[in-house]
Design a protein around this motif. Structure first.
Motif, PDB file in Angstrom:
ATOM      1  N   MET A   1       2.207 -36.515  15.982  1.00  0.00           N
ATOM      2  CA  MET A   1       2.357 -35.447  16.962  1.00  0.00           C
ATOM      3  C   MET A   1       3.045 -34.255  16.298  1.00  0.00           C
ATOM      4  O   MET A   1       3.984 -34.419  15.538  1.00  0.00           O
ATOM      5  CB  MET A   1       3.162 -35.969  18.138  1.00  0.00           C
ATOM      6  CG  MET A   1       3.373 -34.946  19.205  1.00  0.00           C
ATOM      7  SD  MET A   1       4.069 -35.745  20.664  1.00  0.00           S
ATOM      8  CE  MET A   1       3.694 -34.511  21.825  1.00  0.00           C
ATOM      9  N   LEU A   2       2.558 -33.069  16.629  1.00  0.00           N
ATOM     10  CA  LEU A   2       3.139 -31.863  16.052  1.00  0.00           C
ATOM     11  C   LEU A   2       4.431 -31.502  16.775  1.00  0.00           C
ATOM     12  O   LEU A   2       4.538 -31.650  17.982  1.00  0.00           O
ATOM     13  CB  LEU A   2       2.166 -30.685  16.211  1.00  0.00           C
ATOM     14  CG  LEU A   2       0.858 -30.740  15.430  1.00  0.00           C
ATOM     15  CD1 LEU A   2       0.004 -29.540  15.792  1.00  0.00           C
ATOM     16  CD2 LEU A   2       1.120 -30.748  13.948  1.00  0.00           C
ATOM     17  N   ASP A   3       5.407 -31.004  16.005  1.00  0.00           N
ATOM     18  CA  ASP A   3       6.600 -30.514  16.673  1.00  0.00           C
ATOM     19  C   ASP A   3       6.225 -29.223  17.411  1.00  0.00           C
ATOM     20  O   ASP A   3       5.209 -28.599  17.106  1.00  0.00           O
ATOM     21  CB  ASP A   3       7.749 -30.314  15.672  1.00  0.00           C
ATOM     22  CG  ASP A   3       7.465 -29.235  14.645  1.00  0.00           C
ATOM     23  OD1 ASP A   3       7.337 -28.064  15.048  1.00  0.00           O
ATOM     24  OD2 ASP A   3       7.382 -29.560  13.440  1.00  0.00           O
ATOM     25  N   PRO A   4       7.010 -28.799  18.410  1.00  0.00           N
ATOM     26  CA  PRO A   4       6.631 -27.647  19.238  1.00  0.00           C
ATOM     27  C   PRO A   4       6.379 -26.371  18.436  1.00  0.00           C
ATOM     28  O   PRO A   4       5.485 -25.603  18.761  1.00  0.00           O
ATOM     29  CB  PRO A   4       7.825 -27.481  20.186  1.00  0.00           C
ATOM     30  CG  PRO A   4       8.458 -28.818  20.238  1.00  0.00           C
ATOM     31  CD  PRO A   4       8.214 -29.446  18.888  1.00  0.00           C
ATOM     32  N   TYR A   5       7.159 -26.159  17.383  1.00  0.00           N
ATOM     33  CA  TYR A   5       6.974 -24.952  16.570  1.00  0.00           C
ATOM     34  C   TYR A   5       5.615 -24.962  15.884  1.00  0.00           C
ATOM     35  O   TYR A   5       4.870 -23.991  15.932  1.00  0.00           O
ATOM     36  CB  TYR A   5       8.100 -24.850  15.537  1.00  0.00           C
ATOM     37  CG  TYR A   5       8.000 -23.625  14.675  1.00  0.00           C
ATOM     38  CD1 TYR A   5       8.341 -22.375  15.171  1.00  0.00           C
ATOM     39  CD2 TYR A   5       7.549 -23.721  13.362  1.00  0.00           C
ATOM     40  CE1 TYR A   5       8.253 -21.243  14.383  1.00  0.00           C
ATOM     41  CE2 TYR A   5       7.459 -22.597  12.561  1.00  0.00           C
ATOM     42  CZ  TYR A   5       7.815 -21.353  13.080  1.00  0.00           C
ATOM     43  OH  TYR A   5       7.710 -20.248  12.307  1.00  0.00           O
ATOM     44  N   ARG A   6       5.268 -26.076  15.266  1.00  0.00           N
ATOM     45  CA  ARG A   6       3.970 -26.175  14.588  1.00  0.00           C
ATOM     46  C   ARG A   6       2.829 -26.163  15.586  1.00  0.00           C
ATOM     47  O   ARG A   6       1.766 -25.615  15.315  1.00  0.00           O
ATOM     48  CB  ARG A   6       3.917 -27.439  13.725  1.00  0.00           C
ATOM     49  CG  ARG A   6       4.771 -27.285  12.477  1.00  0.00           C
ATOM     50  CD  ARG A   6       4.620 -28.420  11.520  1.00  0.00           C
ATOM     51  NE  ARG A   6       3.245 -28.575  11.091  1.00  0.00           N
ATOM     52  CZ  ARG A   6       2.716 -29.712  10.660  1.00  0.00           C
ATOM     53  NH1 ARG A   6       3.468 -30.797  10.621  1.00  0.00           N
ATOM     54  NH2 ARG A   6       1.477 -29.788  10.287  1.00  0.00           N
ATOM     55  N   ALA A   7       3.012 -26.779  16.754  1.00  0.00           N
ATOM     56  CA  ALA A   7       1.973 -26.776  17.784  1.00  0.00           C
ATOM     57  C   ALA A   7       1.690 -25.356  18.238  1.00  0.00           C
ATOM     58  O   ALA A   7       0.533 -24.979  18.451  1.00  0.00           O
ATOM     59  CB  ALA A   7       2.391 -27.641  18.967  1.00  0.00           C
ATOM     60  N   HIS A   8       2.735 -24.552  18.368  1.00  0.00           N
ATOM     61  CA  HIS A   8       2.580 -23.155  18.769  1.00  0.00           C
ATOM     62  C   HIS A   8       1.699 -22.412  17.766  1.00  0.00           C
ATOM     63  O   HIS A   8       0.767 -21.714  18.137  1.00  0.00           O
ATOM     64  CB  HIS A   8       3.958 -22.503  18.891  1.00  0.00           C
ATOM     65  CG  HIS A   8       3.918 -21.049  19.183  1.00  0.00           C
ATOM     66  ND1 HIS A   8       3.602 -20.559  20.424  1.00  0.00           N
ATOM     67  CD2 HIS A   8       4.143 -19.976  18.393  1.00  0.00           C
ATOM     68  CE1 HIS A   8       3.639 -19.235  20.387  1.00  0.00           C
ATOM     69  NE2 HIS A   8       3.973 -18.862  19.166  1.00  0.00           N
ATOM     70  N   TRP A   9       1.999 -22.578  16.496  1.00  0.00           N
ATOM     71  CA  TRP A   9       1.222 -21.881  15.466  1.00  0.00           C
ATOM     72  C   TRP A   9      -0.175 -22.469  15.313  1.00  0.00           C
ATOM     73  O   TRP A   9      -1.104 -21.765  14.938  1.00  0.00           O
ATOM     74  CB  TRP A   9       1.969 -21.887  14.134  1.00  0.00           C
ATOM     75  CG  TRP A   9       3.093 -20.902  14.183  1.00  0.00           C
ATOM     76  CD1 TRP A   9       4.417 -21.185  14.261  1.00  0.00           C
ATOM     77  CD2 TRP A   9       2.985 -19.481  14.231  1.00  0.00           C
ATOM     78  NE1 TRP A   9       5.147 -20.031  14.348  1.00  0.00           N
ATOM     79  CE2 TRP A   9       4.299 -18.963  14.326  1.00  0.00           C
ATOM     80  CE3 TRP A   9       1.922 -18.595  14.213  1.00  0.00           C
ATOM     81  CZ2 TRP A   9       4.563 -17.597  14.404  1.00  0.00           C
ATOM     82  CZ3 TRP A   9       2.184 -17.229  14.283  1.00  0.00           C
ATOM     83  CH2 TRP A   9       3.486 -16.744  14.374  1.00  0.00           C
ATOM     84  N   ALA A  10      -0.351 -23.739  15.617  1.00  0.00           N
ATOM     85  CA  ALA A  10      -1.681 -24.349  15.542  1.00  0.00           C
ATOM     86  C   ALA A  10      -2.618 -23.743  16.588  1.00  0.00           C
ATOM     87  O   ALA A  10      -3.831 -23.735  16.409  1.00  0.00           O
ATOM     88  CB  ALA A  10      -1.583 -25.861  15.744  1.00  0.00           C
ATOM     89  N   ARG A  11      -2.049 -23.216  17.669  1.00  0.00           N
ATOM     90  CA  ARG A  11      -2.857 -22.608  18.727  1.00  0.00           C
ATOM     91  C   ARG A  11      -3.095 -21.121  18.508  1.00  0.00           C
ATOM     92  O   ARG A  11      -3.886 -20.509  19.226  1.00  0.00           O
ATOM     93  CB  ARG A  11      -2.191 -22.846  20.077  1.00  0.00           C
ATOM     94  CG  ARG A  11      -2.225 -24.313  20.437  1.00  0.00           C
ATOM     95  CD  ARG A  11      -1.694 -24.562  21.819  1.00  0.00           C
ATOM     96  NE  ARG A  11      -1.839 -25.980  22.105  1.00  0.00           N
ATOM     97  CZ  ARG A  11      -0.824 -26.792  22.349  1.00  0.00           C
ATOM     98  NH1 ARG A  11       0.405 -26.337  22.364  1.00  0.00           N
ATOM     99  NH2 ARG A  11      -1.039 -28.062  22.601  1.00  0.00           N
ATOM    100  N   ALA A  12      -2.436 -20.521  17.554  1.00  0.00           N
ATOM    101  CA  ALA A  12      -2.570 -19.083  17.304  1.00  0.00           C
ATOM    102  C   ALA A  12      -4.020 -18.664  17.038  1.00  0.00           C
ATOM    103  O   ALA A  12      -4.475 -17.658  17.602  1.00  0.00           O
ATOM    104  CB  ALA A  12      -1.647 -18.650  16.170  1.00  0.00           C
ATOM    105  N   PRO A  13      -4.782 -19.397  16.215  1.00  0.00           N
ATOM    106  CA  PRO A  13      -6.178 -18.984  16.004  1.00  0.00           C
ATOM    107  C   PRO A  13      -6.998 -18.962  17.303  1.00  0.00           C
ATOM    108  O   PRO A  13      -7.824 -18.069  17.504  1.00  0.00           O
ATOM    109  CB  PRO A  13      -6.725 -20.029  15.021  1.00  0.00           C
ATOM    110  CG  PRO A  13      -5.515 -20.500  14.289  1.00  0.00           C
ATOM    111  CD  PRO A  13      -4.410 -20.495  15.320  1.00  0.00           C
ATOM    112  N   PHE A  14      -6.737 -19.913  18.195  1.00  0.00           N
ATOM    113  CA  PHE A  14      -7.446 -19.928  19.475  1.00  0.00           C
ATOM    114  C   PHE A  14      -7.116 -18.673  20.282  1.00  0.00           C
ATOM    115  O   PHE A  14      -8.007 -18.037  20.846  1.00  0.00           O
ATOM    116  CB  PHE A  14      -7.095 -21.183  20.271  1.00  0.00           C
ATOM    117  CG  PHE A  14      -7.700 -21.202  21.649  1.00  0.00           C
ATOM    118  CD1 PHE A  14      -9.050 -21.483  21.822  1.00  0.00           C
ATOM    119  CD2 PHE A  14      -6.928 -20.934  22.771  1.00  0.00           C
ATOM    120  CE1 PHE A  14      -9.621 -21.503  23.084  1.00  0.00           C
ATOM    121  CE2 PHE A  14      -7.484 -20.943  24.038  1.00  0.00           C
ATOM    122  CZ  PHE A  14      -8.839 -21.224  24.196  1.00  0.00           C
ATOM    123  N   ILE A  15      -5.850 -18.309  20.328  1.00  0.00           N
ATOM    124  CA  ILE A  15      -5.426 -17.122  21.075  1.00  0.00           C
ATOM    125  C   ILE A  15      -6.066 -15.870  20.483  1.00  0.00           C
ATOM    126  O   ILE A  15      -6.520 -14.979  21.219  1.00  0.00           O
ATOM    127  CB  ILE A  15      -3.877 -16.996  21.075  1.00  0.00           C
ATOM    128  CG1 ILE A  15      -3.221 -18.221  21.705  1.00  0.00           C
ATOM    129  CG2 ILE A  15      -3.432 -15.719  21.760  1.00  0.00           C
ATOM    130  CD1 ILE A  15      -3.598 -18.484  23.139  1.00  0.00           C
TER     131      ILE A  15
END
Length: 119
Positions: A1-15
């Motif tokens: 599971m990704l930590d919240p910080y990495r999860a946030h950046w993992a969604r950046a391309p989608f945004i």
């Protein structure tokens, strides 16, 4: 599971792709470049495939992503028809959007990292 910080950046391309899609789908007709027939269908297909892939890689739940993309496809075409953009809503465009989303979700489903997470 990704930590919240990495999860946030993992969604950046989608945004980012979502923001680009808003520009592409809601630019008034006067700002849309002319292109050979069928080019708009290719753009719709690739745009929704890219939304699906970036959403899937960004660890968005695939069920919610699927429903969201289908709703976005239908809503964007309806809005093109009713907003003063001088564009028309097209059922075929929405269908191509759905096909692009399905293709992108298939790619995500087949990614090795996604299969590991499901186990």
């Amino acid at each position: 599971m990704l930590d919240p910080y990495r999860a946030h950046w993992a969604r950046a391309p989608f945004i980012i792709v979502l923001a680009i899609s808003l520009v592409i789908l809601f630019t008034p007709a006067s700002g849309v470049p002319t292109a050979p027939p069928g080019t708009d269908k290719v753009v719709h297909l690739l745009l929704f495939a890219l939304l699906a892939v970036t959403g899937g890689v960004g660890r968005l739940p695939l069920g919610g992503l699927s429903v969201g993309l289908l709703c976005y496809a239908a809503t964007s075409e309806a809005l093109q028809a009713i907003l003063p953009l001088n564009r028309s809503g097209d059922v075929l465009d929405a269908t191509v959007d759905a096909l692009g989303a399905a293709a992108g979700l298939l790619v995500v489903f087949l990614l090795p990292s996604r299969r590991r997470i499901r186990r």
